[in-house]
Scaffold this motif. Structure first.
Motif, PDB file in Angstrom:
ATOM      1  N   GLU A 235       0.804  -1.220   0.000  1.00  0.00           N
ATOM      2  CA  GLU A 235       0.000   0.000   0.000  1.00  0.00           C
ATOM      3  C   GLU A 235       0.841   1.275   0.000  1.00  0.00           C
ATOM      4  O   GLU A 235       0.318   2.371   0.184  1.00  0.00           O
ATOM      5  N   ILE A 236       2.147   1.168  -0.234  1.00  0.00           N
ATOM      6  CA  ILE A 236       3.028   2.328  -0.359  1.00  0.00           C
ATOM      7  C   ILE A 236       3.255   2.589  -1.837  1.00  0.00           C
ATOM      8  O   ILE A 236       3.689   1.717  -2.577  1.00  0.00           O
TER       9      ILE A 236
ATOM     10  N   GLY B  59      -4.711   4.123  -3.257  1.00  0.00           N
ATOM     11  CA  GLY B  59      -3.981   5.218  -2.625  1.00  0.00           C
ATOM     12  C   GLY B  59      -4.220   6.545  -3.294  1.00  0.00           C
ATOM     13  O   GLY B  59      -5.305   6.827  -3.798  1.00  0.00           O
ATOM     14  N   ARG B  60      -3.164   7.329  -3.405  1.00  0.00           N
ATOM     15  CA  ARG B  60      -3.270   8.735  -3.760  1.00  0.00           C
ATOM     16  C   ARG B  60      -3.285   9.011  -5.258  1.00  0.00           C
ATOM     17  O   ARG B  60      -3.675  10.100  -5.671  1.00  0.00           O
TER      18      ARG B  60
ATOM     19  N   PHE C 175      -5.952  11.416   4.178  1.00  0.00           N
ATOM     20  CA  PHE C 175      -4.524  11.456   3.880  1.00  0.00           C
ATOM     21  C   PHE C 175      -4.049  12.905   3.912  1.00  0.00           C
ATOM     22  O   PHE C 175      -4.730  13.807   3.415  1.00  0.00           O
ATOM     23  N   LEU C 176      -2.869  13.124   4.504  1.00  0.00           N
ATOM     24  CA  LEU C 176      -2.285  14.461   4.555  1.00  0.00           C
ATOM     25  C   LEU C 176      -0.777  14.329   4.443  1.00  0.00           C
ATOM     26  O   LEU C 176      -0.152  13.581   5.201  1.00  0.00           O
ATOM     27  N   SER C 177      -0.182  15.039   3.474  1.00  0.00           N
ATOM     28  CA  SER C 177       1.268  14.973   3.285  1.00  0.00           C
ATOM     29  C   SER C 177       1.837  16.374   3.160  1.00  0.00           C
ATOM     30  O   SER C 177       1.162  17.305   2.692  1.00  0.00           O
TER      31      SER C 177
ATOM     32  N   TYR D 197      -6.187  14.262   0.826  1.00  0.00           N
ATOM     33  CA  TYR D 197      -7.392  13.755   0.172  1.00  0.00           C
ATOM     34  C   TYR D 197      -8.270  13.065   1.198  1.00  0.00           C
ATOM     35  O   TYR D 197      -7.832  12.645   2.276  1.00  0.00           O
ATOM     36  N   ILE D 198      -9.526  12.927   0.823  1.00  0.00           N
ATOM     37  CA  ILE D 198     -10.473  12.122   1.578  1.00  0.00           C
ATOM     38  C   ILE D 198     -11.207  11.242   0.568  1.00  0.00           C
ATOM     39  O   ILE D 198     -11.548  11.699  -0.526  1.00  0.00           O
ATOM     40  N   SER D 199     -11.393   9.978   0.911  1.00  0.00           N
ATOM     41  CA  SER D 199     -12.004   9.045  -0.037  1.00  0.00           C
ATOM     42  C   SER D 199     -13.023   8.166   0.670  1.00  0.00           C
ATOM     43  O   SER D 199     -12.961   7.955   1.894  1.00  0.00           O
TER      44      SER D 199
END
Length: 642
Positions: free
Chosen positions: A112-113, A153-154, A336-338, A355-357
């Motif tokens: 998942e990376i 993922g993103r 997710f926050l980067s 993002y939000i999913s």
């Protein structure tokens, strides 16, 4: 490099010593549970969606081990909806595309990376290099041949890979040593080690070193991989993992028609990932993740042209929560926050993204499933992105699944597309005038991507059949356009290369068929065929053949007590005519390839001998350098159970 290796080991030695210090009465210790139990992690919503709404092709570690491979691209060619292209010698950049899309639309996730990154190679493409993905620690690979990969993922694309890495799963410590040697100074050494450091703490380490001198001037390389996976089994329903990954690559990049310029690149990547998986009594599932990545890269030569540096540092937090609604709908919400920074040739920029999913799966009448997915992404300086997906599947029998999916996404250009500095170079040799130009494009617009696909998978113990049909309309696709112009003049030959990012509309259509059949315990066979019609306006998309085929036949024999064994394998690959540059330039003929492998096993010792390109075909898949001719190489692998 030495300091980084020492740091890598010190981090894991610290946690190892902590583990050994735990006593039997601590929270981490319970009797009668020596094996790694992570089954509660695998019963997640993402796995179900990827199984029900794709052809669900999975390459196990045994299948990978039986294959003829030296890189990830050699494994992916088993499914012909994927096209893998290489710049000639082993160790040079290699790219994967799906259904004729771009390399960046082929997503790669390892545990998942995301492994997305845009390389600094020449000719410039802004795409991801498959060679930077390590093979030493792969347990299995799931190929997702449609946009269902967007739920991972993103990133947004047409499909991709889910790579699962190895972990300790035996009662006894396990070790493996592998050596490979071949022509042009090729060598690979791999080590693996797995052990239980305490009653409820497992550790798995892999390391690999590869090198080659290349058969073209300045095509040598040397690379190093180190990976570690530390599992804390806190409780029966709670696991904590620490993963570390370090990669270094030093390579020469030969330039076509130029012997005066020596371009070399170096790239490092270090990743630390800490995640916690917890399943509550009401069967809801919570995952929290902390991630850090540092990725410096540099290209340099004996002059000033094409000297380039790129550094990226990123830190992110991710959390997801899975729950059921009225016992019919499984739901997953993820945030997710980067934040980080990047620098390209002295130009620094701060990166912010979040993002939000939402992912939901509902079952009707016990046989019909449908799912919906939506993700909204915000980026500093690049506004926002949106990705949506909906699918329906029908399972009339346990082993048979039919599915269809529809997807729509708005995708932004990357920082790399906007701000890569312009450069140009030219030289005049005895009979060749070589010119190379590249530039960025600050006027790129949103990519508007629509796809629809359908297919089925039929999975039995000795028979696996999958079929898929795919269509994509990509308005304002973001791609790096590569054109090559050759002019024959009285005094010399003029060759000009131009590379720049642009927006173009793409139409992609294709279908693929995959069949794996086990005739008996001794005989196995597989075939994969794909038809792809990939167009950008009136032009064919380069590197994408209309017809391609891959198949293998394998004979296996083991003694009654399994003390020794023999495997014989023959692979065949066909690639039809295709173009290697934009605007229908540089057309190359079809190629038919044969490879063979023999493996001998005595107890836990294996020896294998490989012949690639048996008929010594001369061909190219990308760029101006031919792929290797007939080559011979061998390997030795030894497993230890203490």
């Amino acid at each position: 490099m030495f300091k980084k290796i020492v740091l890598f080991f010190l981090v894991f030695l610290y946690f190892s010593s902590f583990a050994q210090a735990q006593n039997d009465d601590s929270l981490l210790s319970t009797p009668n549970q020596l094996m790694t139990d992570t089954s509660f992690e695998e019963e997640n919503l993402t796995d179900k969606v990827c199984s029900l709404f794709t052809t669900n092709q999975i390459f196990s570690s045994e299948e990978i081990e039986n294959s003829i491979y030296r890189s990830l691209g050699d494994i992916l060619k088993r499914n012909r909806v994927v096209d893998v292209t290489k710049y000639g010698p082993y160790g040079q950049p290699e790219y994967a595309t799906l259904w004729g899309g771009t390399s960046r639309q082929f997503l790669i996730y390892q545990d998942e990376i995301s492994f997305f990154g845009q390389a600094l190679y020449l000719p410039q493409t802004g795409d991801f290099d498959l060679f930077t993905v390590p093979l030493e620690n792969i347990e299995s690979i799931q190929l997702i041949d449609n946009p269902v990969a967007n739920i991972l993922g993103r990133n947004t694309g047409l499909g991709g890979l889910r790579i699962k890495t190895k972990q300790y799963n035996t009662e006894k410590p396990f070790s493996r040593i592998n050596f490979e040697r071949g022509p042009y100074g090729y060598g690979r050494t791999q080590i693996e080690f797995g052990n239980q450091l305490a009653r409820k703490i497992d550790f798995y380490f892999t390391g690999g070193w590869k090198k080659s001198d290349g058969y073209v001037a300045n095509s040598d390389f040397e690379s190093l991989y180190l990976t570690g996976n530390l599992l804390f089994k806190m409780r029966e329903n709670w696991n904590v993992r620490l993963k570390a990954f370090h990669f270094e690559n030093r390579t020469g990049n030969p330039l076509p028609h130029d012997t005066l310029l020596t371009l070399r690149t170096k790239e490092d990547r270090t990743i630390l990932d800490l995640n916690s998986n917890y399943r509550f009594k009401n069967n809801t599932f919570l995952k929290l993740e902390i991630f850090y990545c540092a990725n410096p890269a540099e290209s340099y030569n004996n002059g000033y042209f094409l000297n380039r540096k790129k550094t990226e540092n990123e830190f992110y937090l991710r959390g997801s929560y899975e729950f059921n609604w009225k016992k019919k709908t499984q739901n997953k919400v993820e945030g997710f926050l980067s934040w980080g920074d990047t620098e390209i040739d002295g130009t620094k920029r701060n990166l912010r993204e979040g993002y939000i999913s939402y992912l939901g799966l509902t079952r009707f009448f016990g046989k019909i499933d449908n799912f919906g997915f939506a993700r909204l992404t915000f980026q500093k300086g690049f506004h926002w992105e949106l990705s949506t997906l909906y699918g329906v599947s029908y399972s009339p029998r346990k082993e048979l699944t039919l599915f269809t999916n529809v997807s729509h996404s708005l995708v932004n250009p990357t920082n790399y597309d906007f701000y890569l500095p312009r450069s140009s170079y030219s030289t005049h040799l005895d009979s060749t005038y070589f010119s190379y130009q590249e530039s960025y494009n600050r006027f790129l617009t949103y990519e508007n991507l629509f796809t629809i696909d359908a297919g089925f998978s039929w999975l039995k113990n000795d028979f696996k059949l999958g079929n898929s049909i795919f269509y994509s309309y990509d308005y304002n696709n973001i791609e790096w356009t590569f054109s090559k112009v050759v002019n024959q003049l009285p005094a010399y030959t003029s060759i000009r290369y131009q590379v720049y990012p642009s927006n173009r509309t793409r139409n992609l259509f294709g279908f693929g068929l995959n069949l794996d059949y086990t005739f008996s315990p001794n005989f196995q066979a597989s075939l994969s065929y794909a038809y792809k019609r990939a167009r950008a306006g009136d032009f064919s998309i380069p590197y994408t053949p209309e017809h391609s085929f891959f198949g293998y036949f394998q004979y296996s024999y083991e003694s009654t007590k399994k003390e020794y064994g023999l495997k014989l394998r023959l692979e065949q690959e066909y690639i039809s005519k295709r173009y290697l540059a934009d605007y229908n330039q540089d057309r190359v003929p079809f190629v038919l390839l044969f490879n063979s492998k023999i493996t001998l096993r005595l107890l836990d010792l294996r020896f294998y001998y490989i012949i690639e390109n048996i008929t010594d075909e001369v061909y190219r898949t990308r760029g101006d350098f031919n792929m290797p001719g007939r080559t011979f190489w061998f390997g030795l692998s030894w497993d230890f159970y203490d």
